[in-house]
Design an enzyme around this catalytic site. Sequence first.
Site, short mmCIF file in Angstrom:
data_model
loop_
_atom_site.label_atom_id
_atom_site.label_comp_id
_atom_site.label_asym_id
_atom_site.label_seq_id
_atom_site.Cartn_x
_atom_site.Cartn_y
_atom_site.Cartn_z
N SER A 133 -28.22 -1.26 1.24
CA SER A 133 -28.47 -2.69 1.37
C SER A 133 -27.48 -3.36 2.32
O SER A 133 -27.83 -4.30 3.03
CB SER A 133 -28.37 -3.36 -0.02
OG SER A 133 -29.38 -2.87 -0.87
N GLY A 340 -53.43 8.48 -23.71
CA GLY A 340 -52.85 9.80 -23.49
C GLY A 340 -53.34 10.45 -22.22
O GLY A 340 -52.59 11.18 -21.55
N GLU A 363 -37.30 -0.66 2.32
CA GLU A 363 -37.33 -1.84 3.20
C GLU A 363 -36.59 -3.02 2.59
O GLU A 363 -36.96 -4.18 2.76
CB GLU A 363 -38.77 -2.26 3.54
CG GLU A 363 -39.68 -1.14 3.99
CD GLU A 363 -39.32 -0.57 5.35
OE1 GLU A 363 -38.13 -0.46 5.63
OE2 GLU A 363 -40.24 -0.23 6.11
#
Length: 380
Positions: A133, A340, A363
Amino acid sequence: MTVDRILPTDEAHDLLELATDLADRELAPRAADFEARAEFPREVLRTLGRAGLLGLPYPEEYGGAAQPYEVYLQVLEILASRWLAVAEAVSVHTLACFPVAQYGSDELRKRLPDMLGGELLGAYCLSEPQGGSDAASLTTRAVRDGDEYVVSGTKAWITHAHSADFYNVFCRTGGPGAKGISCLLADAGTAGITPQATEKTMGLRSSPVAQIAFDDARVPAERLVGGEGTGFTIAMSALDSGRLGIAACAVGLAQGALDYAVGYARERQQFGRAIVDFQGLGFMLAELATQISAARALTLAAARLRDTGRAYSIEAAKAKLFATDVAMRVTTDAVQVLGGAGYVADHPVERYLREAKVLQIVEGTNQIQRLVISRALAKG
């Protein structure tokens, strides 16, 4: 479920019909097998390139189709509804072509026809092991040595690491911070560039990611994209567009999951009737359908801002944030609809759930999107 779309031209209608046909014939039948074998579908990307679907938003003079972003994103959505890994590969490749198309020299732009035609596949090398980041803190360094740059460092989480023909390498040519970053276009076969072992990921296994090591790799100085110190601007500009691509992928994945869950709910019988007729489940599906429509509208609204030359960065962040959160919710609830049966690989919804998670991360994480949006609000 048929999506009622408003498109700007008859050509756009034709493109979406082409995308739908290719997705049904070339993508849907192969997705489960390639995912199971964790094999990248390189020939499928070539097929899409030869059909003109890899260069949609780029000018015709470079080999593109000169389509507005709102059309390109709807093509991505259709591809993602059949096979997310392929749509993500198209989005990443489109992102990888952006620096040269927007900032490259005339000489570098001569490569665009092969790039946009799919003969050359690209990768976007920004993230690093210690810097995801916080891209401005990247440490991969390029030192000028005559008419070359000598590049050293490691990039992480690189899509197409083992399959790409070229890399956009964001590296430090100057001092600390964003202003010291530049962008180089490197051939994958350059000595000293070595993709590492493929990461063992939760999903998107047919689109492997890996670190790439740069060990004194020599890249010609003429491969500098833009000027020295412009790399961070290039990277952030590209990511604004890339976030819209991921938002479109999320909408497509969510639509595919909803369609499968609705189809199952119509067929599955309990207590003498189809489970879709039970209000608790029917209302759940109605909520998911509404969320998908909202995500699509938000994504296309941001795209239309981009197409008209208006600021769209904040709207792209909103679209990426909302659409990927919607995809996570829809795929989770799609598994719940199947009960399930949704937890086993016999049905694709368990794969959709695993794939949705990464869209909240790539991104720019969704936490970063919230930061971008909140800062804009604070500035007024």
